[in-house]
Design an enzyme around this catalytic site. Structure first.
Site, short mmCIF file in Angstrom:
data_model
loop_
_atom_site.label_atom_id
_atom_site.label_comp_id
_atom_site.label_asym_id
_atom_site.label_seq_id
_atom_site.Cartn_x
_atom_site.Cartn_y
_atom_site.Cartn_z
N ASP A 30 0.35 -1.41 -0.01
CA ASP A 30 -0.40 0.10 -0.14
C ASP A 30 0.63 1.08 -0.40
O ASP A 30 1.93 1.31 0.96
CB ASP A 30 -0.89 -0.20 1.21
CG ASP A 30 -2.17 1.06 0.95
OD1 ASP A 30 -3.38 0.08 0.71
OD2 ASP A 30 -2.62 1.81 0.51
N ASN A 211 -23.96 -6.29 -8.02
CA ASN A 211 -24.51 -5.32 -7.57
C ASN A 211 -26.03 -4.67 -7.83
O ASN A 211 -26.39 -4.03 -7.77
CB ASN A 211 -22.97 -4.07 -7.38
CG ASN A 211 -21.90 -4.87 -6.62
OD1 ASN A 211 -22.64 -5.65 -6.46
ND2 ASN A 211 -20.86 -4.01 -6.24
N LEU A 253 -34.16 -8.92 0.65
CA LEU A 253 -34.95 -8.25 0.73
C LEU A 253 -35.46 -7.62 1.86
O LEU A 253 -36.35 -7.92 2.84
CB LEU A 253 -35.83 -9.33 0.84
CG LEU A 253 -36.40 -10.20 -1.02
CD1 LEU A 253 -37.46 -10.90 -1.15
CD2 LEU A 253 -36.51 -8.53 -1.63
N ALA A 255 -36.66 -4.66 4.24
CA ALA A 255 -36.62 -3.29 4.14
C ALA A 255 -35.64 -2.13 5.14
O ALA A 255 -35.85 -2.83 6.03
CB ALA A 255 -38.45 -2.67 4.35
N GLY A 260 -25.93 1.41 1.17
CA GLY A 260 -25.22 2.50 0.91
C GLY A 260 -24.03 1.41 0.67
O GLY A 260 -23.82 0.59 0.35
N CYS A 263 -19.56 0.41 -2.03
CA CYS A 263 -19.79 -0.19 -3.70
C CYS A 263 -21.06 -0.06 -4.55
O CYS A 263 -20.78 0.49 -5.36
CB CYS A 263 -19.15 -1.74 -3.19
SG CYS A 263 -18.16 -2.53 -2.90
N1 LIG Z 1 -15.10 -2.98 -0.12
C1 LIG Z 1 -15.98 -4.00 -0.49
O1 LIG Z 1 -16.66 -4.49 0.12
C2 LIG Z 1 -15.15 -4.76 -1.56
C3 LIG Z 1 -16.06 -6.11 -1.74
C4 LIG Z 1 -15.54 -5.98 -3.99
C5 LIG Z 1 -14.96 -5.23 -4.74
N2 LIG Z 1 -14.50 -3.91 -4.02
C6 LIG Z 1 -13.88 -3.39 -5.07
O2 LIG Z 1 -12.63 -3.57 -5.21
C7 LIG Z 1 -11.55 -2.34 -4.43
C8 LIG Z 1 -10.98 -1.81 -3.60
O3 LIG Z 1 -12.15 -1.26 -2.23
P1 LIG Z 1 -11.89 -1.47 -1.04
O4 LIG Z 1 -13.00 -1.20 -0.25
O5 LIG Z 1 -10.84 -2.36 -0.78
O6 LIG Z 1 -11.04 0.01 -0.99
P2 LIG Z 1 -9.53 0.33 0.27
O7 LIG Z 1 -10.14 2.20 -0.35
O8 LIG Z 1 -10.18 0.32 0.87
O9 LIG Z 1 -8.41 0.10 0.06
C9 LIG Z 1 -7.91 0.48 -1.68
C10 LIG Z 1 -5.92 0.71 -1.14
O10 LIG Z 1 -5.48 0.63 -1.90
C11 LIG Z 1 -4.45 1.76 -1.44
N3 LIG Z 1 -3.67 2.14 -3.22
C12 LIG Z 1 -4.09 2.91 -4.14
N4 LIG Z 1 -3.22 3.09 -4.44
C13 LIG Z 1 -2.47 2.71 -4.50
C14 LIG Z 1 -1.19 2.53 -4.88
N5 LIG Z 1 -0.59 3.03 -6.35
N6 LIG Z 1 -0.11 2.20 -4.16
C15 LIG Z 1 0.02 0.89 -2.96
N7 LIG Z 1 -1.77 1.06 -2.93
C16 LIG Z 1 -2.90 1.99 -3.11
C17 LIG Z 1 -5.23 2.62 -1.02
O11 LIG Z 1 -4.33 3.11 0.15
C18 LIG Z 1 -6.03 1.74 0.17
O12 LIG Z 1 -5.66 1.86 1.63
C19 LIG Z 1 -12.67 -1.18 -5.66
O13 LIG Z 1 -12.47 -1.88 -6.55
C20 LIG Z 1 -14.11 -2.15 -4.69
O14 LIG Z 1 -15.67 -1.15 -5.84
C21 LIG Z 1 -15.00 -3.84 -2.95
#
Ligand SMILES: NC(=O)c1ccc[n+]([C@@H]2O[C@H](COP(=O)([O-])OP(=O)(O)OC[C@H]3O[C@@H](n4cnc5c(N)ncnc54)[C@H](O)[C@@H]3O)[C@@H](O)[C@H]2O)c1
Length: 435
Positions: A30, A211, A253, A255, A260, A263
């Site tokens: 990260d 989704n 289902l 209510a 929110g 995603c």
């Molecule tokens: N959160 C969920 O429940 C969930 C479920 C399924 C899919 N997703 C998808 O997965 C993806 C990630 O979601 P998330 O909730 O884990 O996001 P998040 O914001 O919690 O985590 C993303 C991480 O990426 C890091 N990051 C950004 N740019 C970077 C780089 N250049 N190098 C290294 N690290 C970098 C950020 O610092 C952050 O810690 C999204 O596209 C989301 O739509 C999320």
């Protein structure tokens, strides 16, 4: 196999820890130094039940590593998962892909042997082609394969979802690579997960279509709840009655407030942009987005009504502010609209959430975080149950009220209206007649 997760957020950290638990060597990267420092010091930056144990066990066992050194991580791994955020642009519906493309650029500069690059981030159809194009600028085509591997885990249940997924979707135009990935997921397939191999574009679209469908189910039952309130019907009866039809199914289902989280709101919007781009009007999803926005206003109006339109100086307890239980994620939670609105109208807000104080509310005057349920409900006029955390499901309202007659607005239908009435409480819920 040596695996690298780029982005150590909800998806990267959970999947990284779980892959390590399956016996792989995983490096979580990260660019947030604070996050990586926390993880190296056995602190978990997010709230996810069970995650701490699995992270610490695998870290101690040497299978899980944390670093900010992306170049090093790419060079030393064979399988690279892109797990960075894909938020919606501010005031726009489209997905901001710059984190994904930045990572693709970095990968292109560090390819030293064959790599499989999987996009776990949710990205619009044809993003895989763009990633491939970026990497091709610096690396030979035969040195990498870009695959879509959408993630379906749910916050709050993420470990279970990783270990026992309904399905694993791999989108690759290369059969050999798809087979290799089947091996990677073999321990989960052996436990019953369906492995579905499709085209890269197909996998990208499956994630958005899933989704959007789930968001539609939520909005659908929320609108039916509105009708139930007017017609003397209990929305839970309707949900059970329709859910028993196997074609419909009973899940999603319930209510409640507007959907929110990180995603559904952004993904429903992004898929309509993709539709528009390809001149396909995804009108159902567009109305779901509108319906969900309306719901936020509707429930806020309801609070006003319960307080007889007198909000000024009213003391309101909020139980739960996250968009769902078992997560600390505040992204797009309906409480982000409700609390500031009520505060602006002069209410004094006391909130409690098991996942702790929220930075989103620290600057708001007259909004205070309380350490427990009893302090939040002390001497208030209205108690709002906003999130269905386990600890809100069997509250002793008599004890909490200390003789003061507060009103209760249960946005998650955790209690029986009849029982609450019998006990003499002024109780309101969602989609049930008479309140
Ligand atoms: N959160 C969920 O429940 C969930 C479920 C399924 C899919 N997703 C998808 O997965 C993806 C990630 O979601 P998330 O909730 O884990 O996001 P998040 O914001 O919690 O985590 C993303 C991480 O990426 C890091 N990051 C950004 N740019 C970077 C780089 N250049 N190098 C290294 N690290 C970098 C950020 O610092 C952050 O810690 C999204 O596209 C989301 O739509 C999320």
């Amino acid at each position: 196999m040596k695996i690298c997760m780029i982005g150590t957020g909800y998806v990267g950290l959970v999947s990284g820890a779980c892959f390590a638990d399956l016996g792989n060597v995983v490096c979580c990267v990260d660019n947030d130094t604070q996050k990586i420092d926390m993880l190296k010091n056995n602190q978990i930056p997010i709230y996810e039940p069970g995650l701490e144990e699995i992270v610490n066990n695998n870290y101690i066992a040497g299978r899980l590593k944390f670093t900010t050194n992306l170049d090093w991580a790419i060079k030393n791994c064979d399988i690279i998962f892109i797990c960075v955020g894909t938020p919606a642009f501010k005031n726009k519906h489209s997905a901001d892909l710059h984190y994904v493309f930045d990572v693709a650029k970095k990968i292109s500069q560090n390819i030293n042997n064959f790599k499989i690059i999987l996009t776990k981030s949710t990205v619009p159809v044809s993003t895989g082609e763009k990633i491939q194009k970026i990497i091709s600028k610096k690396a030979k085509k035969k040195l990498f394969e870009v695959v879509s591997n959408p993630e379906f885990l749910r916050e709050g249940e993420a470990l279970r979802d990783f270990r026992f997924p309904d399905r694993i979707v791999v989108g690759s135009n290369n059969k050999k690579v798809a087979k290799k990935l089947k091996n990677l997921y073999d321990p989960l397939i052996k436990k019953g997960a369906n492995f579905f191999s499709t085209s890269r574009r197909g996998a990208e679209l499956i994630k958005y279509a899933s989704n959007a469908f789930l968001a539609t189910k939520i909005s659908y039952i929320n609108e039916i709840a509105n009708l139930c309130e007017k017609t003397g019907v209990n929305v839970e009866d309707v949900a059970i009655g329709i859910g028993l039809d196997k074609r419909i199914g009973s899940r999603f289902l319930r209510a409640g407030p507007a959907y929110g989280g990180s995603c559904f709101p952004k993904d429903t919007k992004a898929i309509t942009v993709t539709g528009d781009k390809f001149k396909i009007n995804l009108s159902i999803i567009k109305s779901v987005i509108k319906s969900n926005e309306k719901r936020k206003a509707l429930l806020t109006e309801r609070i006003k009504k319960i307080l007889s339109n007198k909000i000024k100086n009213k003391k309101i307890a909020f139980l739960g502010v996250t968009f769902k239980p078992n997560t600390d994620d505040m992204r797009q939670s309906s409480s982000l609209k409700m609390l500031p609105y009520l505060q602006k109208k002069g209410a004094k807000i006391y909130y409690y959430d098991p996942s702790g104080e929220k930075k989103e509310f620290t600057k708001l005057k007259n909004v205070r975080f309380c350490q427990d349920i009893a302090s939040a409900c002390n001497d208030v006029d209205l108690v709002i149950i906003h999130t269905e955390w386990e600890e809100f499901k069997a509250l002793d309202f008599r004890k909490l009220s200390k003789g003061k007659k507060f009103k209760i607005y249960d946005m998650r239908n955790l209690y029986s209206p009849n029982l609450m009435k019998q006990k003499g409480f002024n109780y309101y819920s969602v989609g049930r007649y008479g309140n």
